[in-house]
Design a protein around this motif. Sequence first.
Motif, PDB file in Angstrom:
ATOM      1  N   LEU A  55      42.971  64.578  13.628  1.00  0.00           N
ATOM      2  CA  LEU A  55      44.113  64.814  14.509  1.00  0.00           C
ATOM      3  C   LEU A  55      44.232  66.297  14.831  1.00  0.00           C
ATOM      4  O   LEU A  55      44.073  67.145  13.956  1.00  0.00           O
ATOM      5  CB  LEU A  55      45.407  64.345  13.848  1.00  0.00           C
ATOM      6  N   ARG A  56      44.496  66.593  16.111  1.00  0.00           N
ATOM      7  CA  ARG A  56      44.699  67.964  16.562  1.00  0.00           C
ATOM      8  C   ARG A  56      45.913  68.009  17.484  1.00  0.00           C
ATOM      9  O   ARG A  56      46.103  67.105  18.302  1.00  0.00           O
ATOM     10  CB  ARG A  56      43.472  68.463  17.336  1.00  0.00           C
ATOM     11  N   GLN A  57      46.698  69.063  17.360  1.00  0.00           N
ATOM     12  CA  GLN A  57      47.848  69.225  18.242  1.00  0.00           C
ATOM     13  C   GLN A  57      47.400  69.833  19.559  1.00  0.00           C
ATOM     14  O   GLN A  57      46.555  70.735  19.584  1.00  0.00           O
ATOM     15  CB  GLN A  57      48.904  70.127  17.597  1.00  0.00           C
ATOM     16  N   ILE A  58      47.934  69.309  20.671  1.00  0.00           N
ATOM     17  CA  ILE A  58      47.616  69.847  21.987  1.00  0.00           C
ATOM     18  C   ILE A  58      48.903  69.996  22.782  1.00  0.00           C
ATOM     19  O   ILE A  58      49.961  69.498  22.395  1.00  0.00           O
ATOM     20  CB  ILE A  58      46.637  68.940  22.775  1.00  0.00           C
ATOM     21  N   HIS A  59      48.793  70.669  23.909  1.00  0.00           N
ATOM     22  CA  HIS A  59      49.932  70.824  24.808  1.00  0.00           C
ATOM     23  C   HIS A  59      49.761  69.879  25.993  1.00  0.00           C
ATOM     24  O   HIS A  59      48.769  69.946  26.704  1.00  0.00           O
ATOM     25  CB  HIS A  59      50.022  72.262  25.312  1.00  0.00           C
ATOM     26  N   ILE A  60      50.713  68.968  26.168  1.00  0.00           N
ATOM     27  CA  ILE A  60      50.742  68.098  27.352  1.00  0.00           C
ATOM     28  C   ILE A  60      51.972  68.509  28.155  1.00  0.00           C
ATOM     29  O   ILE A  60      53.091  68.419  27.644  1.00  0.00           O
ATOM     30  CB  ILE A  60      50.812  66.602  26.973  1.00  0.00           C
ATOM     31  N   PRO A  61      51.801  68.966  29.390  1.00  0.00           N
ATOM     32  CA  PRO A  61      52.925  69.582  30.123  1.00  0.00           C
ATOM     33  C   PRO A  61      53.933  68.580  30.697  1.00  0.00           C
ATOM     34  O   PRO A  61      54.055  68.428  31.916  1.00  0.00           O
ATOM     35  CB  PRO A  61      52.216  70.365  31.240  1.00  0.00           C
ATOM     36  N   PHE A  62      54.681  67.909  29.815  1.00  0.00           N
ATOM     37  CA  PHE A  62      55.811  67.113  30.288  1.00  0.00           C
ATOM     38  C   PHE A  62      56.956  68.066  30.622  1.00  0.00           C
ATOM     39  O   PHE A  62      57.233  69.007  29.869  1.00  0.00           O
ATOM     40  CB  PHE A  62      56.279  66.121  29.217  1.00  0.00           C
ATOM     41  N   LYS A  63      57.634  67.816  31.735  1.00  0.00           N
ATOM     42  CA  LYS A  63      58.751  68.675  32.128  1.00  0.00           C
ATOM     43  C   LYS A  63      59.896  68.555  31.128  1.00  0.00           C
ATOM     44  O   LYS A  63      60.460  69.544  30.672  1.00  0.00           O
ATOM     45  CB  LYS A  63      59.212  68.291  33.532  1.00  0.00           C
ATOM     46  N   ASP A  64      60.255  67.320  30.784  1.00  0.00           N
ATOM     47  CA  ASP A  64      61.358  67.064  29.868  1.00  0.00           C
ATOM     48  C   ASP A  64      61.252  65.629  29.373  1.00  0.00           C
ATOM     49  O   ASP A  64      60.286  64.927  29.674  1.00  0.00           O
ATOM     50  CB  ASP A  64      62.719  67.319  30.544  1.00  0.00           C
ATOM     51  N   GLU A  65      62.239  65.191  28.635  1.00  0.00           N
ATOM     52  CA  GLU A  65      62.211  63.830  28.092  1.00  0.00           C
ATOM     53  C   GLU A  65      62.264  62.786  29.189  1.00  0.00           C
ATOM     54  O   GLU A  65      61.612  61.732  29.102  1.00  0.00           O
ATOM     55  CB  GLU A  65      63.388  63.650  27.134  1.00  0.00           C
ATOM     56  N   ALA A  66      63.012  63.063  30.252  1.00  0.00           N
ATOM     57  CA  ALA A  66      63.098  62.111  31.365  1.00  0.00           C
ATOM     58  C   ALA A  66      61.738  61.916  32.030  1.00  0.00           C
ATOM     59  O   ALA A  66      61.391  60.807  32.463  1.00  0.00           O
ATOM     60  CB  ALA A  66      64.121  62.601  32.388  1.00  0.00           C
ATOM     61  N   HIS A  67      60.952  63.001  32.100  1.00  0.00           N
ATOM     62  CA  HIS A  67      59.604  62.913  32.673  1.00  0.00           C
ATOM     63  C   HIS A  67      58.729  61.962  31.843  1.00  0.00           C
ATOM     64  O   HIS A  67      58.038  61.085  32.383  1.00  0.00           O
ATOM     65  CB  HIS A  67      58.994  64.321  32.715  1.00  0.00           C
ATOM     66  N   LEU A  68      58.763  62.111  30.524  1.00  0.00           N
ATOM     67  CA  LEU A  68      57.997  61.233  29.646  1.00  0.00           C
ATOM     68  C   LEU A  68      58.483  59.788  29.762  1.00  0.00           C
ATOM     69  O   LEU A  68      57.669  58.845  29.795  1.00  0.00           O
ATOM     70  CB  LEU A  68      58.113  61.722  28.199  1.00  0.00           C
ATOM     71  N   LEU A  69      59.796  59.580  29.853  1.00  0.00           N
ATOM     72  CA  LEU A  69      60.336  58.227  29.991  1.00  0.00           C
ATOM     73  C   LEU A  69      59.874  57.566  31.288  1.00  0.00           C
ATOM     74  O   LEU A  69      59.605  56.356  31.315  1.00  0.00           O
ATOM     75  CB  LEU A  69      61.863  58.258  29.938  1.00  0.00           C
ATOM     76  N   ARG A  70      59.780  58.347  32.374  1.00  0.00           N
ATOM     77  CA  ARG A  70      59.298  57.777  33.641  1.00  0.00           C
ATOM     78  C   ARG A  70      57.871  57.253  33.489  1.00  0.00           C
ATOM     79  O   ARG A  70      57.528  56.186  33.993  1.00  0.00           O
ATOM     80  CB  ARG A  70      59.348  58.835  34.747  1.00  0.00           C
ATOM     81  N   ILE A  71      57.031  58.015  32.772  1.00  0.00           N
ATOM     82  CA  ILE A  71      55.643  57.586  32.581  1.00  0.00           C
ATOM     83  C   ILE A  71      55.581  56.342  31.692  1.00  0.00           C
ATOM     84  O   ILE A  71      54.811  55.417  31.950  1.00  0.00           O
ATOM     85  CB  ILE A  71      54.819  58.751  31.986  1.00  0.00           C
ATOM     86  N   ILE A  72      56.414  56.300  30.644  1.00  0.00           N
ATOM     87  CA  ILE A  72      56.467  55.107  29.785  1.00  0.00           C
ATOM     88  C   ILE A  72      56.844  53.879  30.600  1.00  0.00           C
ATOM     89  O   ILE A  72      56.211  52.816  30.493  1.00  0.00           O
ATOM     90  CB  ILE A  72      57.465  55.329  28.628  1.00  0.00           C
TER      91      ILE A  72
END
Length: 485
Positions: free
Chosen positions: A163-180
Motif C-alpha cells: 500500500l502507498r499513499q497518493i494524491h487524488i485531486p478531489f475538490k471536496d467531499e461532494a465531488h467524491l460523492l458525485r463520482i460514487i
Amino acid sequence: MSSRFSAIKQRAESPEAQAEVIKAKAEAADKNVVTIPSKRFEGGVMPVAAKSKPAASGEVATNDRVLDARVRIHRMLIDEINLVALEKLPKDEMRKQISDFVNEKAKEERLALNVAELDDLVDDIVDEMVGLGPLEPILQDPEVSDILINGHHNCFVEKGGKLRQIHIPFKDEAHLLRIINKIVAAVGRRVDESQPLVDARMLDGSRFNAAIRPVGVDGPLVSIRKFSKNKLALHKLIDFGAITQPMAEVLAAAVHARKTTIISGGTGTGKTTMLNALSAFIPEDERMITIEDAAELQLQQPHVARMETRPPNVEGHGELKQRDLVKNALRMRPDRVILGECRGEEAFDMLQAMNTGHEGSMATIHANTPRDAISRLEQMLGMTGMPMTVQSIRSQIASAIHLIVQLTRLSDGKRKVTSVAEVTGMEGDIIQMQEIFRYVRTGMDGAGNIEGHFEATGIRPRFLEELNAMGIEFPGSYFEPGVQE
C-alpha cells in the motif's frame, strides 16, 4: 502423464532480465513513492505520508487555483452547453469542442496556463463527463490492483502487494460523492443516508464497495478491487513463485477429475485468481453455473451461466441472496456450481449440491488455515437454523469436500499457496485431514523479502488411484518429503 497437464511449464527469465527487475524494485523501494502513469500527475507524485515533504506555499496556491478553475469552467460548461447532444458525440469530437470552450473561458478568466496545463484541464473535464474524474488515470494503470479512499483527502493504492499513499485531486467531499453515485447508478444500485452501504460491480468488471455518512464517520469510504483484463493461467502463477510445478499439476488433475475444491485465504490473497486458473482444467463439455455477489470470475470454458445477487429496492423488496441463486442453479442442469464466495447460509445448499451429483464444484472462503476453513463451514451450516447435530454437520462437510487450497499474502506483498490439504473423512466426530504440500518460511532478507521454500509432506493423496484409472500419472518424486524446485 497426460499432455493436458504436462503443458504447465515453468518459464524462467534470463538471469540478466531478473537482475534488471530486482534493480528496478530496489530503486522503487528507496524512493518509496507511487507513480501514476498520466501526464496530469507528473511532478505531483506524493511520497508516503510519514516521509512526505511539505509543498511550497506558492505551489499549493497554484494547484488550488487550477483546481478551482477546473471546477468553475466545468460548471460553466454544464450551464452553457447542451450536454445531452455533446455526450452523443464521438470522444475525439467531444474533446475538440470542450477544448475550444476551455480555451475561450481560460482567456475570459485570465488564467495564466500554458498549453500542457490547458490540455490537462480538458482531459480532467472529459473524464468528469464521460468517466470517473480523478479516478480515471488510476483505473487505467495496470500495476494498481486496489484503490482505497478514506475521505476525499486520504487515498491509497496497492502496487506489487504494497500500500502507498497518493494524491487524488478531489475538490471536496461532494465531488467524491458525485463520482460514487455515478458508479452505482450505472449498475442499478443506490447509496444514500437510508442505505449508506453499497456493493457493486463497475462497468469494467471491477469490484466496488462504498460506505458514506453516517457510516463513514470522516467522509465516504471507497474500496475498488480492479478487474484484471489479463487472465493469469496456472503456468503464470508458477512463474511468479506462487506455486510449484508439481503442486500445479496435481491440483489441475484433481479439478479435471471432479474433486470438489475449496480455495481458502484472507482478503487480497488471490483466491479468485486461483479459482480462475484452476477452472481452465474443467472439461469443456461440462455446464458451469457461477454465483457471485459482484460478478468478477473469468472462467475459461465456453459453457458458463453467470448469476449475480441483487439488493432490495427502495421499498425493501426484491432482494435475491446467494442462497436463492444456489437453489435456482440446481434447477438449471449444472454439472458444476461455482460459488464466488461462501460466507453464509448458502453453504448448506452448496454442500447439498456437492453431495448430490455435482462433484467438482468450487468455492472460495475467508479463512487463515485449512482447519479454519472447515470450522467456518460448520458455523455457516449452523446459521441455517436447521435441526442438525454437530456430527451430521461435519459428516456433510467430510463427504462433500475433497481438497482445500490455502493462500496467504506474505508481509513482503507476495502471494503463496501455503498449504494443499486433503479431507479424508471422519474419525468419531472429528473431520480428518492430511497435508500434501506446504510452504515453509525460513527467514527474511535485508530488503524485507520473505525467504522460504515449498515442500511435499511425503503423504500421497488418496485420489491418486482414481487419477491413475483415468490415465493421469505422476512421478513418485512429486510426493517425496523435502524441498520442491
